[in-house]
Design a protein around this motif. Structure first.
Motif, mmCIF file in Angstrom:
data_model
loop_
_atom_site.group_PDB
_atom_site.id
_atom_site.type_symbol
_atom_site.label_atom_id
_atom_site.label_comp_id
_atom_site.label_asym_id
_atom_site.label_seq_id
_atom_site.Cartn_x
_atom_site.Cartn_y
_atom_site.Cartn_z
ATOM 1 N N VAL A 101 0.580 -1.047 -0.022
ATOM 2 C CA VAL A 101 -0.014 0.139 0.052
ATOM 3 C C VAL A 101 0.991 1.191 0.185
ATOM 4 O O VAL A 101 0.624 1.999 -0.657
ATOM 5 N N ALA A 102 1.901 1.303 0.978
ATOM 6 C CA ALA A 102 2.790 2.338 0.990
ATOM 7 C C ALA A 102 3.399 2.665 -0.405
ATOM 8 O O ALA A 102 3.782 3.878 -0.513
ATOM 9 N N LYS A 103 3.852 1.851 -1.092
ATOM 10 C CA LYS A 103 4.666 1.946 -1.969
ATOM 11 C C LYS A 103 3.984 1.966 -3.509
ATOM 12 O O LYS A 103 4.443 1.860 -4.591
ATOM 13 N N MET A 104 2.624 1.875 -3.536
ATOM 14 C CA MET A 104 1.855 1.896 -4.855
ATOM 15 C C MET A 104 2.332 3.089 -5.471
ATOM 16 O O MET A 104 2.303 3.075 -6.822
ATOM 17 N N THR A 105 2.703 4.059 -5.028
ATOM 18 C CA THR A 105 3.048 5.415 -5.975
ATOM 19 C C THR A 105 4.025 5.130 -6.548
ATOM 20 O O THR A 105 4.529 5.873 -7.825
ATOM 21 N N LEU A 106 5.013 4.378 -6.029
ATOM 22 C CA LEU A 106 6.344 3.960 -6.908
ATOM 23 C C LEU A 106 5.634 3.599 -8.399
ATOM 24 O O LEU A 106 6.482 3.899 -9.567
ATOM 25 N N PHE A 138 1.465 -0.605 -18.736
ATOM 26 C CA PHE A 138 1.382 -1.722 -17.786
ATOM 27 C C PHE A 138 1.659 -1.271 -16.358
ATOM 28 O O PHE A 138 0.463 -1.481 -15.839
ATOM 29 N N TYR A 139 2.307 -0.370 -16.015
ATOM 30 C CA TYR A 139 2.302 0.307 -14.830
ATOM 31 C C TYR A 139 1.136 1.249 -14.365
ATOM 32 O O TYR A 139 0.570 1.061 -13.182
ATOM 33 N N ASN A 140 0.503 1.636 -15.267
ATOM 34 C CA ASN A 140 -0.760 2.339 -15.109
ATOM 35 C C ASN A 140 -1.879 1.472 -14.679
ATOM 36 O O ASN A 140 -2.719 1.581 -13.925
ATOM 37 N N TRP A 141 -1.892 0.520 -15.452
ATOM 38 C CA TRP A 141 -2.836 -0.603 -15.089
ATOM 39 C C TRP A 141 -2.620 -1.289 -13.903
ATOM 40 O O TRP A 141 -3.523 -1.513 -13.248
ATOM 41 N N VAL A 142 -1.457 -1.506 -13.575
ATOM 42 C CA VAL A 142 -1.255 -2.143 -12.395
ATOM 43 C C VAL A 142 -1.582 -1.349 -11.049
ATOM 44 O O VAL A 142 -2.202 -1.543 -10.248
ATOM 45 N N PRO A 164 -15.664 -8.699 10.083
ATOM 46 C CA PRO A 164 -16.480 -7.981 9.202
ATOM 47 C C PRO A 164 -15.309 -7.674 8.178
ATOM 48 O O PRO A 164 -14.208 -7.305 8.620
ATOM 49 N N PRO A 165 -15.624 -7.498 6.959
ATOM 50 C CA PRO A 165 -14.696 -6.733 6.050
ATOM 51 C C PRO A 165 -14.183 -5.333 6.286
ATOM 52 O O PRO A 165 -15.099 -4.480 6.876
ATOM 53 N N PRO A 166 -13.023 -5.002 6.131
ATOM 54 C CA PRO A 166 -12.541 -3.778 6.419
ATOM 55 C C PRO A 166 -13.157 -2.624 5.466
ATOM 56 O O PRO A 166 -13.529 -2.987 4.478
ATOM 57 N N ASP A 167 -12.951 -1.350 5.836
ATOM 58 C CA ASP A 167 -13.286 -0.267 4.722
ATOM 59 C C ASP A 167 -12.197 -0.305 3.529
ATOM 60 O O ASP A 167 -11.270 -1.039 3.889
ATOM 61 N N PRO A 168 -12.852 -0.022 2.383
ATOM 62 C CA PRO A 168 -12.017 -0.165 1.287
ATOM 63 C C PRO A 168 -10.838 0.865 1.430
ATOM 64 O O PRO A 168 -10.911 1.753 2.281
ATOM 65 N N ILE A 169 -9.884 0.360 0.939
ATOM 66 C CA ILE A 169 -8.373 1.440 0.794
ATOM 67 C C ILE A 169 -9.235 2.977 0.438
ATOM 68 O O ILE A 169 -9.776 3.020 -0.580
ATOM 69 N N ALA A 170 -8.521 3.671 1.238
ATOM 70 C CA ALA A 170 -8.843 4.987 1.014
ATOM 71 C C ALA A 170 -8.281 5.577 -0.557
ATOM 72 O O ALA A 170 -7.289 5.397 -0.722
ATOM 73 N N PRO A 171 -9.259 6.414 -1.249
ATOM 74 C CA PRO A 171 -8.828 6.802 -2.462
ATOM 75 C C PRO A 171 -7.578 7.553 -2.276
ATOM 76 O O PRO A 171 -6.960 7.549 -3.323
ATOM 77 N N ALA A 172 -7.144 8.359 -1.237
ATOM 78 C CA ALA A 172 -5.835 9.051 -1.169
ATOM 79 C C ALA A 172 -4.654 8.215 -1.291
ATOM 80 O O ALA A 172 -3.807 8.600 -1.919
ATOM 81 N N VAL A 173 -4.840 6.844 -0.721
ATOM 82 C CA VAL A 173 -3.566 5.957 -0.782
ATOM 83 C C VAL A 173 -3.509 5.405 -2.362
ATOM 84 O O VAL A 173 -2.353 5.664 -2.850
ATOM 85 N N ALA A 174 -4.566 5.514 -3.027
ATOM 86 C CA ALA A 174 -4.574 5.057 -4.585
ATOM 87 C C ALA A 174 -4.195 6.248 -5.614
ATOM 88 O O ALA A 174 -4.005 6.108 -6.660
ATOM 89 N N ASP A 175 -4.400 7.613 -4.758
ATOM 90 C CA ASP A 175 -4.265 8.533 -5.794
ATOM 91 C C ASP A 175 -2.725 8.766 -6.288
ATOM 92 O O ASP A 175 -1.771 8.990 -5.386
ATOM 93 N N PRO A 176 -2.638 8.853 -7.482
ATOM 94 C CA PRO A 176 -1.149 8.817 -8.011
ATOM 95 C C PRO A 176 -0.173 10.095 -7.329
ATOM 96 O O PRO A 176 0.896 10.138 -7.584
ATOM 97 N N ALA A 177 -1.124 11.168 -7.063
ATOM 98 C CA ALA A 177 -0.205 12.376 -6.671
ATOM 99 C C ALA A 177 0.242 12.279 -5.290
ATOM 100 O O ALA A 177 0.938 12.880 -4.938
ATOM 101 N N VAL A 178 -0.192 11.327 -4.477
ATOM 102 C CA VAL A 178 0.102 11.276 -3.015
ATOM 103 C C VAL A 178 1.483 10.356 -3.085
ATOM 104 O O VAL A 178 1.371 8.999 -3.629
#
Length: 181
Positions: A101-106, A138-142, A164-178
């Motif tokens: 999660v932390a390195k997704m912006t890589l 490819f990296y954009n798709w991943v 119970p299932p956790p909350d989905p990953i916050a959009p900020a984590v998946a945000d390429p600008a973060v």
């Protein structure tokens, strides 16, 4: 009544070395791999640097460098032992997940660099530009797919634990600008 299986220390030592070698083949520092898998294979929640050195037949300096590296990655936490000058090291809960999660912006960084390379090579219409554009795509798709995969993993893990299932990953984590690092 089910019997609890006995630990096979020799097999676990071989496992630790095999995993460290495998990660080393991928560019991960071998001693860091040995330390992380020693921690993963330990029944104890945490180990001291001395315990790690003993289990790995390694020098204190090698252990120090490895735990510092793993701490930087966010995989290992150092815990001070009250009344002592010693520390203990433990894996971060769900360390592989958390590092991912932390390195997704890589992934976004790689995609952006590939896009610059494709442009510099004359665009996707050239042989080199096409290769680099495919890398970008490819990296954009991943990166776009990763939050869904991580959410699915968290749901599966929770279901296995009867939670119970956790909350989905916050959009900020998946945000390429973060860029958390």
């Amino acid at each position: 009544m089910t019997q609890r299986r006995q630990r096979d220390e020799a097999a676990l030592r071989a496992f630790v070395e095999d995993m460290a070698r495998l990660l080393g083949d991928w560019g991960f520092p071998r001693m860091a791999g040995r330390v992380v898998f020693t921690l993963m294979a330990a029944d104890e929640r945490s180990l001291s640097a001395g315990e790690l050195a003993d289990r790995l037949s390694a020098s204190p300096a090698a252990i120090s460098g490895a735990v510092r590296y793993l701490g930087h990655l966010g995989m290992v936490n150092r815990e001070h032992v009250p009344g002592s000058r010693r520390d203990r090291y433990r894996l971060v809960d769900d360390s592989w997940y958390e590092v991912t999660v932390a390195k997704m912006t890589l992934l976004k960084t790689l995609a952006d660099a590939a896009a610059q390379g494709a442009e510099a090579a004359g665009g996707a219409g050239t042989v080199a530009g096409s290769r680099l554009a495919n890398m970008r795509d490819f990296y954009n798709w991943v990166q776009e797919s990763m939050p869904t995969l991580l959410d699915q993993w968290a749901e599966l893990k929770a279901a296995k634990a009867g939670q119970p299932p956790p909350d989905p990953i916050a959009p900020a984590v998946a945000d390429p600008a973060v860029r958390p690092w």
